[in-house]
Write a protein that holds these residues in place. Structure first.
Motif, short mmCIF file in Angstrom:
data_model
loop_
_atom_site.label_atom_id
_atom_site.label_comp_id
_atom_site.label_asym_id
_atom_site.label_seq_id
_atom_site.Cartn_x
_atom_site.Cartn_y
_atom_site.Cartn_z
N PRO A 265 0.83 -1.21 0.00
CA PRO A 265 0.00 0.00 0.00
C PRO A 265 0.87 1.26 0.00
O PRO A 265 2.03 1.23 0.41
CB PRO A 265 -0.80 -0.12 1.30
N MET A 266 0.28 2.36 -0.46
CA MET A 266 1.00 3.63 -0.48
C MET A 266 1.21 4.17 0.93
O MET A 266 2.24 4.78 1.23
CB MET A 266 0.23 4.66 -1.33
N GLU A 267 0.24 3.99 1.83
CA GLU A 267 0.31 4.48 3.20
C GLU A 267 0.25 3.30 4.16
O GLU A 267 -0.47 2.32 3.93
CB GLU A 267 -0.85 5.45 3.48
N ILE A 268 1.01 3.40 5.26
CA ILE A 268 0.96 2.38 6.31
C ILE A 268 0.82 3.07 7.65
O ILE A 268 1.08 4.28 7.78
CB ILE A 268 2.23 1.49 6.29
N GLU A 269 0.41 2.29 8.66
CA GLU A 269 0.25 2.82 10.01
C GLU A 269 1.61 3.15 10.61
O GLU A 269 2.55 2.36 10.50
CB GLU A 269 -0.49 1.80 10.88
N ASP A 270 1.69 4.31 11.26
CA ASP A 270 2.94 4.72 11.89
C ASP A 270 3.03 4.08 13.27
O ASP A 270 2.40 4.54 14.24
CB ASP A 270 2.98 6.25 12.01
N LEU A 271 3.81 3.00 13.37
CA LEU A 271 3.91 2.25 14.61
C LEU A 271 4.71 2.99 15.67
O LEU A 271 4.64 2.64 16.86
CB LEU A 271 4.55 0.88 14.33
N GLU A 272 5.42 4.01 15.29
CA GLU A 272 6.21 4.77 16.25
C GLU A 272 5.41 5.89 16.90
O GLU A 272 5.88 6.53 17.84
CB GLU A 272 7.44 5.36 15.55
N ALA A 273 4.20 6.13 16.38
CA ALA A 273 3.38 7.20 16.95
C ALA A 273 2.88 6.81 18.33
O ALA A 273 2.56 5.64 18.59
CB ALA A 273 2.22 7.52 16.02
N VAL A 274 2.78 7.78 19.25
CA VAL A 274 2.32 7.56 20.63
C VAL A 274 1.15 8.48 20.90
O VAL A 274 1.16 9.66 20.51
CB VAL A 274 3.46 7.83 21.63
N LYS A 275 0.17 7.94 21.59
CA LYS A 275 -1.00 8.76 21.93
C LYS A 275 -0.58 9.91 22.83
O LYS A 275 0.09 9.70 23.84
CB LYS A 275 -2.07 7.90 22.61
N PRO A 276 -0.98 11.14 22.49
CA PRO A 276 -0.60 12.29 23.30
C PRO A 276 -1.13 12.17 24.73
O PRO A 276 -2.22 11.65 24.97
CB PRO A 276 -1.24 13.48 22.56
N GLU A 277 -0.34 12.66 25.65
CA GLU A 277 -0.74 12.63 27.05
C GLU A 277 -1.93 13.55 27.27
O GLU A 277 -1.97 14.68 26.77
CB GLU A 277 0.44 13.08 27.92
N PRO A 328 -1.69 7.61 13.30
CA PRO A 328 -1.67 8.23 11.96
C PRO A 328 -0.95 7.31 10.97
O PRO A 328 -0.27 6.37 11.36
CB PRO A 328 -0.91 9.53 12.18
N THR A 329 -1.14 7.59 9.69
CA THR A 329 -0.44 6.82 8.65
C THR A 329 0.75 7.61 8.14
O THR A 329 0.84 8.83 8.32
CB THR A 329 -1.38 6.51 7.48
N LYS A 330 1.67 6.90 7.50
CA LYS A 330 2.83 7.54 6.92
C LYS A 330 3.12 6.88 5.57
O LYS A 330 2.55 5.83 5.24
CB LYS A 330 4.04 7.42 7.83
N ARG A 331 4.00 7.49 4.81
CA ARG A 331 4.36 6.96 3.50
C ARG A 331 5.05 5.61 3.65
O ARG A 331 5.94 5.44 4.48
CB ARG A 331 5.31 7.95 2.81
N ASN A 332 4.63 4.64 2.85
CA ASN A 332 5.21 3.30 2.89
C ASN A 332 6.51 3.29 2.08
O ASN A 332 6.49 3.47 0.86
CB ASN A 332 4.22 2.29 2.32
#
Length: 570
Positions: A265-277, A328-332
């Motif tokens: 896919p063109m976009e994938i899930e950003d596994l490094e993203a963290v839910k804001p406090e 969020p998603t990011k560029r694959n």
């Protein structure tokens, strides 16, 4: 003419005993006779038109003509008195006017006392009719020799000049329209429109005595041209089945790399993203408005289940977000898209096929058009506005005579109206000053649009300027856009390149889009002569290697030859 000559002779002999009067009388008579010989027809409407001008008896023409004064003057004219009506009226000439070895001047005054938004104010100079025809039968089908004058509705805003000519081979009459006619003046003042047809095939159009257009009846200034092409494409000639028009083809020897995964896919899930406090997962972004009450007359059966209005949740105002949090998603980085073979030169390419040229069976040569004589003046129009006042119809052989009539009739009225307009603007103060300045700017823009180099853009740009008049805040944006078009046209004129094919090439993106919004047509909306944007697979650009189609461009983009799409953001 004969009556005037007899009267002068009679007076001359009766007063021959006086010393100085006979020479003066002879000179006056000579001037009058010369003037009358150069004027084929003149109508001032100082007397009622009834009995001389004949309204059409066709039931479609329900508009009422009136003999009325021009506003602010003691001068009378022929008035369009009702809105949203079709009008028809005819005045037969005492003698036919032939287009032979002398110029023919066609002129009339027009005042749009209530302005014009959609309507015609042109005049038809009628050709000979059938033997049993009468003026009361006048309608849209009554043949004319020349149609001349302003017409405005929608994208149409022009001073028509159309002449009808019989094809010497087919014997059919064809209407030839001036391609790039001047723009009429859209205000509430008196104006005079003049067309001069010369024996050398030249036609000259003047507005208020100022030359706006000069064209040759035998040139390509008219559509369709009077003279047909010498050769035409052979309609029987067909493209060979093996004719290859593709300049580029996919490389048949190329193969997809083993590591090329088209399923990524063109976009994938950003596994490094963290839910804001502080993110409020259990709080909705909107809540019911507690102050909204169900109306007393609300009927659930008829109106459906009542729901209160929603308002932003105040708890979310200071939080980084509310509701369920998702990454969020990011560029694959592994995305490559669909693979296409690279394009190479086509060894079988033969160029764009064209049918062979053959002699045109309808071709003819002509030194001078055979214009039909003018036998009557007819006004056959449809308009949504009233207040059109026609006056001072003139058909003459001498431009000097037409100029003299303009100075003695139209110019006097125009000067009075202009002075009154200036006085009203000065009384209005600052607002009137800027309003008058803006009015002058738009008048200048309309004059700029009459430049020949803007002919291909004129219709679309005219609509743009009209939108600017309606919405005064667009003046600077309109000026910027038109300057870009002028500079583009001048650049092409000086340095070559493709000729403009129509309004679709106008660079609207240079205009402030936030100001224009829905008021101005976009580039995708623009069409000229029914030609739309290129269809899929059609040629859209060229490079040093040849022509590229949309399909080929898509392949190259997918393979990274062209720039990839900008990264999508969450």
């Amino acid at each position: 003419l004969s009556l005037s000559l007899a009267l002068c002779a009679s007076l001359f002999f009766r007063m021959s005993n006086l010393r100085f009067l006979p020479p003066l009388l002879a000179l006056s008579c000579l001037i009058a006779l010369v003037s009358s010989s150069e004027t084929s027809f003149y109508e001032s409407f100082e007397e009622s038109w009834e009995g001389r001008w004949i309204p059409s008896g066709n039931e479609d023409y329900k508009g009422t003509w009136k003999h009325a004064k021009s506003e602010g003057h003691e001068d009378f004219g022929l008035l369009v008195s009702e809105k949203a009506r079709k009008y028809g009226i005819v005045k037969e000439l005492p003698e036919w006017v032939h287009f032979q070895d002398e110029p023919v001047v066609l002129q009339y005054d027009l005042r749009l006392q209530d302005g014009i938004e959609c309507g015609g104010a042109y005049v038809k100079f009628l050709a000979p009719q059938e033997a049993d025809w009468s003026p009361s039968q006048f309608d849209n089908d009554s043949p004319y020799s020349i149609m001349f004058g302003p017409d405005k509705c929608g994208s149409t805003n022009k001073v028509h000049f159309i002449f009808r000519h019989k094809h010497p081979k087919t014997q059919k009459f064809i209407e030839h329209h001036l391609k790039y006619p001047p723009t009429p003046i859209n205000d509430k003042l008196s104006h005079v429109y003049t067309a001069v047809v010369y024996p050398n095939n030249t036609v000259k159009i003047l507005v208020d005595g100022e030359v706006k257009q000069t064209s040759d009846l035998l040139s390509n200034d008219f559509e369709p041209p009077l003279l047909p092409p010498k050769t035409i494409s052979d309609p029987e000639d067909k493209k060979p089945a093996d004719w290859d028009e593709r300049a580029k083809i996919p490389d048949p020897d190329a193969s997809k790399p083993d590591d090329w995964d088209e399923d990524e896919p063109m976009e994938i899930e950003d596994l490094e993203a963290v839910k804001p406090e502080g993110w409020l997962d259990d709080e909705p972004e909107e809540i019911d408005d507690a102050e909204t009450l169900k109306p007393d007359d609300w009927d659930d059966e008829e109106d459906g289940e009542w729901e209160p209005l929603k308002v932003p949740n105040p708890k979310c105002a200071d939080a980084p977000g509310c509701g369920k949090w998702t990454r969020p998603t990011k560029r694959n980085p592994a995305y490559k898209g669909k693979w296409y073979a690279p394009m190479i030169d086509n060894p079988d390419y033969k160029g764009i096929w064209k049918a062979r040229e053959i002699p045109n069976p309808d071709y003819f040569e002509l030194d001078k058009p055979d214009l039909q004589p003018v036998t009557a003046i007819g006004i056959e129009i449809w308009t949504m506005q009233d207040g059109f006042l026609f006056d001072n119809f003139l058909i003459a052989r001498d431009e000097g005579v037409a100029k003299e009539y303009r100075e003695k009739t139209w110019a006097v009225k125009y000067d009075v109206e202009k002075q009154k307009q200036k006085k009203e603007e000065s009384v209005g103060g600052e607002d009137s000053f800027f309003g008058g300045l803006q009015s002058r700017i738009f008048k200048l823009l309309y004059r700029i649009l009459d430049l020949p180099l803007l002919g291909a853009y004129r219709e679309t740009l005219t609509g743009l300027v009209e939108k600017g008049e309606e919405k005064g805040t667009l003046t600077l944006s309109i000026l910027a856009g038109i300057m870009v078009v002028i500079l583009t046209a001048m650049f092409r004129l000086l340095f070559g390149g493709k000729k403009p094919s129509g309004a679709a090439n106008v660079p609207f993106e240079k205009v402030n889009k936030e100001d224009l919004k829905e008021d101005v047509p976009t580039q995708e909306d623009a069409t000229v002569d029914g030609k739309e944007e290129p269809a899929e697979g059609s040629v859209i650009e060229s490079d040093k290697d040849g022509l590229i189609t949309e399909e080929e461009k898509e392949r190259e983009e997918a393979n990274g030859v062209h720039h990839r799409k900008a990264r999508s953001e969450n």
